[in-house]
Design a protein around this motif. Structure first.
Motif, PDB file in Angstrom:
ATOM      1  N   SER A 348      21.206  80.575  58.369  1.00 30.97           N
ATOM      2  CA  SER A 348      20.757  79.901  57.149  1.00 30.97           C
ATOM      3  C   SER A 348      20.640  80.853  55.965  1.00 30.97           C
ATOM      4  O   SER A 348      20.181  80.448  54.892  1.00 30.97           O
ATOM      5  CB  SER A 348      19.388  79.237  57.393  1.00 30.97           C
ATOM      6  N   HIS A 349      21.061  82.074  56.145  1.00 31.00           N
ATOM      7  CA  HIS A 349      20.901  83.088  55.083  1.00 31.00           C
ATOM      8  C   HIS A 349      21.906  82.856  53.955  1.00 31.00           C
ATOM      9  O   HIS A 349      23.089  82.594  54.207  1.00 31.00           O
ATOM     10  CB  HIS A 349      21.096  84.483  55.670  1.00 31.00           C
ATOM     11  N   VAL A 350      21.437  82.936  52.734  1.00 36.78           N
ATOM     12  CA  VAL A 350      22.324  82.918  51.571  1.00 36.78           C
ATOM     13  C   VAL A 350      22.667  84.366  51.246  1.00 36.78           C
ATOM     14  O   VAL A 350      21.810  85.144  50.800  1.00 36.78           O
ATOM     15  CB  VAL A 350      21.664  82.242  50.357  1.00 36.78           C
ATOM     16  N   TRP A 351      23.901  84.753  51.483  1.00 34.70           N
ATOM     17  CA  TRP A 351      24.308  86.147  51.296  1.00 34.70           C
ATOM     18  C   TRP A 351      24.383  86.473  49.811  1.00 34.70           C
ATOM     19  O   TRP A 351      25.048  85.780  49.040  1.00 34.70           O
ATOM     20  CB  TRP A 351      25.653  86.401  51.981  1.00 34.70           C
ATOM     21  N   ARG A 352      23.695  87.540  49.437  1.00 36.78           N
ATOM     22  CA  ARG A 352      23.644  87.959  48.036  1.00 36.78           C
ATOM     23  C   ARG A 352      24.730  89.005  47.802  1.00 36.78           C
ATOM     24  O   ARG A 352      24.639  90.148  48.263  1.00 36.78           O
ATOM     25  CB  ARG A 352      22.265  88.521  47.687  1.00 36.78           C
ATOM     26  N   LEU A 353      25.747  88.590  47.077  1.00 37.00           N
ATOM     27  CA  LEU A 353      26.884  89.452  46.760  1.00 37.00           C
ATOM     28  C   LEU A 353      26.735  89.928  45.317  1.00 37.00           C
ATOM     29  O   LEU A 353      26.160  89.233  44.483  1.00 37.00           O
ATOM     30  CB  LEU A 353      28.190  88.688  46.926  1.00 37.00           C
ATOM     31  N   VAL A 354      27.311  91.096  45.021  1.00 34.61           N
ATOM     32  CA  VAL A 354      27.197  91.602  43.654  1.00 34.61           C
ATOM     33  C   VAL A 354      28.483  92.295  43.225  1.00 34.61           C
ATOM     34  O   VAL A 354      29.112  93.026  44.000  1.00 34.61           O
ATOM     35  CB  VAL A 354      25.992  92.563  43.504  1.00 34.61           C
ATOM     36  N   TYR A 355      28.878  92.001  41.994  1.00 38.35           N
ATOM     37  CA  TYR A 355      29.948  92.697  41.267  1.00 38.35           C
ATOM     38  C   TYR A 355      29.255  93.498  40.183  1.00 38.35           C
ATOM     39  O   TYR A 355      28.469  92.956  39.394  1.00 38.35           O
ATOM     40  CB  TYR A 355      30.902  91.662  40.681  1.00 38.35           C
ATOM     41  N   TRP A 428      20.483  92.756  46.909  1.00 37.21           N
ATOM     42  CA  TRP A 428      21.872  92.460  47.262  1.00 37.21           C
ATOM     43  C   TRP A 428      22.217  92.922  48.673  1.00 37.21           C
ATOM     44  O   TRP A 428      21.750  93.969  49.152  1.00 37.21           O
ATOM     45  CB  TRP A 428      22.808  93.128  46.253  1.00 37.21           C
ATOM     46  N   ASP A 429      23.101  92.138  49.296  1.00 41.08           N
ATOM     47  CA  ASP A 429      23.549  92.447  50.656  1.00 41.08           C
ATOM     48  C   ASP A 429      24.893  93.161  50.692  1.00 41.08           C
ATOM     49  O   ASP A 429      25.145  93.959  51.601  1.00 41.08           O
ATOM     50  CB  ASP A 429      23.685  91.143  51.463  1.00 41.08           C
ATOM     51  N   LEU A 430      25.768  92.837  49.744  1.00 45.28           N
ATOM     52  CA  LEU A 430      27.146  93.333  49.821  1.00 45.28           C
ATOM     53  C   LEU A 430      27.677  93.568  48.407  1.00 45.28           C
ATOM     54  O   LEU A 430      27.543  92.698  47.541  1.00 45.28           O
ATOM     55  CB  LEU A 430      28.029  92.310  50.550  1.00 45.28           C
ATOM     56  N   THR A 447      25.045 102.069  45.286  1.00 45.64           N
ATOM     57  CA  THR A 447      24.881 101.014  46.288  1.00 45.64           C
ATOM     58  C   THR A 447      24.890 101.599  47.698  1.00 45.64           C
ATOM     59  O   THR A 447      24.145 101.147  48.571  1.00 45.64           O
ATOM     60  CB  THR A 447      25.973  99.944  46.143  1.00 45.64           C
ATOM     61  N   MET A 448      25.697 102.636  47.917  1.00 41.21           N
ATOM     62  CA  MET A 448      25.690 103.296  49.222  1.00 41.21           C
ATOM     63  C   MET A 448      24.342 103.959  49.486  1.00 41.21           C
ATOM     64  O   MET A 448      23.824 103.912  50.611  1.00 41.21           O
ATOM     65  CB  MET A 448      26.820 104.329  49.287  1.00 41.21           C
ATOM     66  N   GLY A 449      23.769 104.594  48.469  1.00 38.24           N
ATOM     67  CA  GLY A 449      22.455 105.213  48.639  1.00 38.24           C
ATOM     68  C   GLY A 449      21.400 104.206  49.052  1.00 38.24           C
ATOM     69  O   GLY A 449      20.436 104.554  49.753  1.00 38.24           O
ATOM     70  N   ALA A 450      21.566 102.948  48.616  1.00 34.60           N
ATOM     71  CA  ALA A 450      20.649 101.884  49.000  1.00 34.60           C
ATOM     72  C   ALA A 450      21.011 101.250  50.341  1.00 34.60           C
ATOM     73  O   ALA A 450      20.308 100.343  50.807  1.00 34.60           O
ATOM     74  CB  ALA A 450      20.629 100.802  47.923  1.00 34.60           C
ATOM     75  N   GLY A 451      22.112 101.710  50.953  1.00 32.42           N
ATOM     76  CA  GLY A 451      22.521 101.160  52.238  1.00 32.42           C
ATOM     77  C   GLY A 451      23.220  99.816  52.130  1.00 32.42           C
ATOM     78  O   GLY A 451      23.115  98.978  53.037  1.00 32.42           O
ATOM     79  N   ILE A 452      23.955  99.593  51.048  1.00 34.05           N
ATOM     80  CA  ILE A 452      24.665  98.325  50.852  1.00 34.05           C
ATOM     81  C   ILE A 452      26.139  98.527  51.186  1.00 34.05           C
ATOM     82  O   ILE A 452      26.815  99.341  50.547  1.00 34.05           O
ATOM     83  CB  ILE A 452      24.518  97.842  49.392  1.00 34.05           C
ATOM     84  N   ALA A 494      38.253  87.649  50.389  1.00 35.18           N
ATOM     85  CA  ALA A 494      37.426  86.638  51.055  1.00 35.18           C
ATOM     86  C   ALA A 494      37.371  86.873  52.562  1.00 35.18           C
ATOM     87  O   ALA A 494      36.310  86.756  53.187  1.00 35.18           O
ATOM     88  CB  ALA A 494      37.972  85.245  50.751  1.00 35.18           C
ATOM     89  N   ASP A 495      38.508  87.237  53.161  1.00 38.25           N
ATOM     90  CA  ASP A 495      38.549  87.505  54.606  1.00 38.25           C
ATOM     91  C   ASP A 495      37.592  88.634  54.980  1.00 38.25           C
ATOM     92  O   ASP A 495      36.852  88.539  55.966  1.00 38.25           O
ATOM     93  CB  ASP A 495      39.965  87.887  55.030  1.00 38.25           C
ATOM     94  N   ARG A 496      37.633  89.717  54.212  1.00 40.47           N
ATOM     95  CA  ARG A 496      36.810  90.884  54.557  1.00 40.47           C
ATOM     96  C   ARG A 496      35.323  90.611  54.309  1.00 40.47           C
ATOM     97  O   ARG A 496      34.473  91.086  55.076  1.00 40.47           O
ATOM     98  CB  ARG A 496      37.275  92.102  53.760  1.00 40.47           C
ATOM     99  N   VAL A 497      35.001  89.892  53.256  1.00 35.71           N
ATOM    100  CA  VAL A 497      33.596  89.518  53.036  1.00 35.71           C
ATOM    101  C   VAL A 497      33.100  88.712  54.226  1.00 35.71           C
ATOM    102  O   VAL A 497      32.016  88.975  54.782  1.00 35.71           O
ATOM    103  CB  VAL A 497      33.445  88.710  51.729  1.00 35.71           C
ATOM    104  N   GLN A 498      33.883  87.736  54.643  1.00 33.39           N
ATOM    105  CA  GLN A 498      33.476  86.896  55.767  1.00 33.39           C
ATOM    106  C   GLN A 498      33.354  87.715  57.050  1.00 33.39           C
ATOM    107  O   GLN A 498      32.451  87.494  57.865  1.00 33.39           O
ATOM    108  CB  GLN A 498      34.484  85.765  55.946  1.00 33.39           C
ATOM    109  N   GLN A 499      34.237  88.690  57.227  1.00 31.69           N
ATOM    110  CA  GLN A 499      34.176  89.523  58.422  1.00 31.69           C
ATOM    111  C   GLN A 499      32.884  90.319  58.472  1.00 31.69           C
ATOM    112  O   GLN A 499      32.250  90.444  59.527  1.00 31.69           O
ATOM    113  CB  GLN A 499      35.386  90.472  58.444  1.00 31.69           C
ATOM    114  N   VAL A 500      32.452  90.864  57.325  1.00 32.88           N
ATOM    115  CA  VAL A 500      31.225  91.665  57.307  1.00 32.88           C
ATOM    116  C   VAL A 500      30.005  90.791  57.573  1.00 32.88           C
ATOM    117  O   VAL A 500      29.149  91.124  58.405  1.00 32.88           O
ATOM    118  CB  VAL A 500      31.079  92.400  55.962  1.00 32.88           C
ATOM    119  N   VAL A 501      29.891  89.659  56.887  1.00 31.71           N
ATOM    120  CA  VAL A 501      28.660  88.881  56.969  1.00 31.71           C
ATOM    121  C   VAL A 501      28.597  88.030  58.246  1.00 31.71           C
ATOM    122  O   VAL A 501      27.527  87.498  58.580  1.00 31.71           O
ATOM    123  CB  VAL A 501      28.497  87.974  55.731  1.00 31.71           C
TER     124      VAL A 501
END
Length: 590
Positions: A348-355, A428-430, A447-452, A494-501
């Motif tokens: 049920s998680h809403v994945w928080r993505l960021v550009y 943010w998650d990704l 973002t890497m320093g934050a573990g994203i 889209a494929d890779r985002v879905q693969q990660v989450v």
């Protein structure tokens, strides 16, 4: 202590009371500094990755004094300090490229050369000879003409006045390829080149020990000449391949396409485009040899630069960096959030993505919007924040907004504009970067320093940052912190985002790896120390000499003459120096 250089800029539109850009001395006097940073349309008036790196370099070297030479188009460009320049920035010098700010250029006539027909003819042949020598790899004849006819402190005649003479146009027509252009078309194209060269060469710059240009192009031309005029040294940093990017923009090509020194001879383009390609490429070849060192963010950039004419051996790779402990709190929050997500399940998680990037075509936001359409069709629960300046290209921003509305994605995508990214990293998650052009983005490291984790395109240093082998302090080889994809492929994004989450084990592992990679390889303290060492190598800290000392050429590292008492003491024993030498030895390409 101030130098005797005074600013004689035209204040524009005949308004002597115009408000000066932030940092420009009100009295027009510029203090001698250790390092003059030379940039085009960036720090301190525009936000962006290069501006952030320059700000970090200045704040990370508090024992040095800096000036900023900011090259921009005209007086209508941004002039507000967006960074809060630290106290060791002594001044900003703004250089305008538009001829509306250089009326003396357009007022000059061939008669101002004060030469007869034969002398003008000889000079015309010298200029053509110099251009042909540059095309063959020898820039010294051009530099001699710059010293004689362009640079303010050594100028004996106005070289640009030759352009309007019959002797030059006839000589050029007879000896140079016309590329199917009429004499009138050739004249106006050459006039553009002369005017731009005059804008950066026609006034003597404030004095510095090192002139540190952060691109090739106009910044390097100005810095190399300023070092020659003021007996300083010229240091070049290429955050990206300026010549490649400028030519790809000119030709409407994808920004990741390579460019080589031969391309202006071989590409199937019109005469005017070919001349502009030659202008950018040969300007780079003119300036490269004058730098006592050239730095790049990643090894592949060196390979591309050599294809564009870089020949010298003193090339160093100095990446960008972050202070990792500044991200300790947000990393702890992100890890706690990941543990909670695992405990309750991600269904049920809403994945928080960021550009996080400028909203401009080369950053690929329209591609990412298409990726979001695909993910919504697949049923993924997500929300994308778009963070970054929207005002740089308003028409592209409007296209993105219109596309979001057309696809009905207003509930899934929020354009937040420029925000303080660090204050929101725990949200943010990704991190998604669909760019066609990058160097080594600081935001990727943050973002890497934050573990994203990330899904980013394969441009610039991103492959090195995200997936290539990095060795930790304990000798272990760190795993990737995300996926790298080809630019311009929304479906693959889209494929890779879905693969990660869709795989919590993978997501959590990439999160830990992101933090470890940033800590192991991108340490800002070491980066600043490496630049400090380069500044010392270029002459910062050496005792001053009298103005009667021997004049040296740009690219050397001589002491700088000063009036009155010398400010500079013997070479400093900086706490950064040892770390800088160690990083230099590890990253230098010989």
């Amino acid at each position: 202590m101030v130098s005797n250089i005074q600013d004689q800029e035209v204040m524009g539109a005949g308004d002597a009371a115009e408000v000066l850009p932030d940092g420009v001395p009100a009295d027009g006097r510029y203090e001698d500094v250790d390092v003059a940073i030379v940039m085009e349309s960036t720090y301190p008036y525009l936000k962006g990755g290069v501006s952030a790196v320059v700000h970090d370099t200045i704040t990370g070297n508090p024992d040095l004094t800096f000036g900023i030479i900011h090259i921009t188009w005209d007086h209508n460009c941004p002039r507000t300090d967006l960074y809060g320049m630290p106290g060791n920035v002594r001044w900003v010098k703004v250089v305008y490229l538009s001829m509306t700010d250089h009326p003396e250029f357009t007022a000059t006539r061939p008669s101002d050369l004060r030469m007869n027909h034969r002398e003008r003819l000889v000079l015309a042949h010298r200029l053509v000879d110099a251009l042909q020598a540059l095309a063959a790899g020898d820039g010294e004849p051009v530099w001699r003409l710059i010293a004689e006819g362009m640079a303010e402190s050594t100028r004996r005649y106005p070289l640009w006045a030759l352009l309007g003479s019959a002797e030059f146009m006839e000589t050029y027509r007879d000896r140079m390829p016309t590329l199917g252009m009429s004499l009138s078309e050739l004249f106006w194209c050459l006039r553009d080149f002369f005017s731009l060269a005059y804008a950066v060469l026609g006034q003597t710059m404030p004095r510095a020990r090192v002139y540190h240009a952060h691109t090739t192009g106009y910044a390097s031309l100005l810095a190399a000449n300023a070092a020659r005029e003021n007996r300083g040294s010229f240091l070049l940093t290429e955050h990206n391949l300026y010549v490649r990017d400028t030519i790809n923009t000119l030709l409407g090509r994808r920004m990741d396409k390579p460019v080589t020194v031969q391309d202006y001879r071989t590409f199937d383009v019109g005469g005017r485009e070919r001349m502009w390609m030659a202008w950018w490429i040969e300007m780079g070849r003119l300036c490269y040899p004058k730098a006592y060192a050239t730095t790049y963010l990643y090894p592949n950039a060196v390979v591309e630069a050599r294809a564009l004419g870089l020949e010298q051996e003193t090339v160093r790779v100095i990446p960008n960096g972050i202070v990792i402990n500044e991200f300790d709190d947000v990393y702890a929050k992100r890890q706690a959030a990941t543990r909670a997500l695992r405990a309750k399940g991600a269904g049920s998680h809403v994945w928080r993505l960021v550009y996080i990037a400028r909203v401009v075509p080369i950053k690929g936001l329209l591609d990412l919007i298409e990726s979001m359409r695909i993910l919504r069709e697949r049923g993924l629960r997500f929300h994308l924040d778009v963070c970054g300046p929207t005002e740089h290209m308003p028409e592209y921003y409007q296209r993105c907004v219109a596309r979001i509305a057309e696809l009905g994605l207003e509930d899934q995508i929020t354009v937040r504009g420029t925000i303080d990214v660090r204050r929101h990293l725990d949200e943010w998650d990704l991190f998604l970067l669909p760019s066609y052009n990058e160097g080594l983005p600081v935001v990727s490291l943050e973002t890497m320093g934050a573990g994203i984790p990330t899904v980013s395109t394969d441009v610039g240093a991103l492959r090195l940052v995200v997936v290539d082998d990095i060795t930790a302090a304990d000798g272990s080889v760190l795993d990737p912190s995300g996926f790298i994809i080809s630019p311009g492929d929304p479906a693959l994004m889209a494929d890779r985002v879905q693969q990660v989450v869709s795989d919590m084990d993978l997501f959590e592992h990439m999160s830990r790896s992101a933090r470890a990679r940033a800590e192991a390889a991108f340490n800002l303290i070491q980066v600043n120390a490496a630049y400090h060492e380069l500044y010392l190598e270029g002459g910062v800290g050496r005792p001053a000499v009298s103005p009667s000392g021997n004049r040296r050429q740009a690219g050397e590292a001589p002491p700088l003459p000063r009036s009155g008492r010398a400010r500079h003491r013997a070479p400093r024993r900086s706490p950064f120096a040892a770390r800088g030498r160690a990083l230099r030895d590890r990253l230098t390409f010989r």
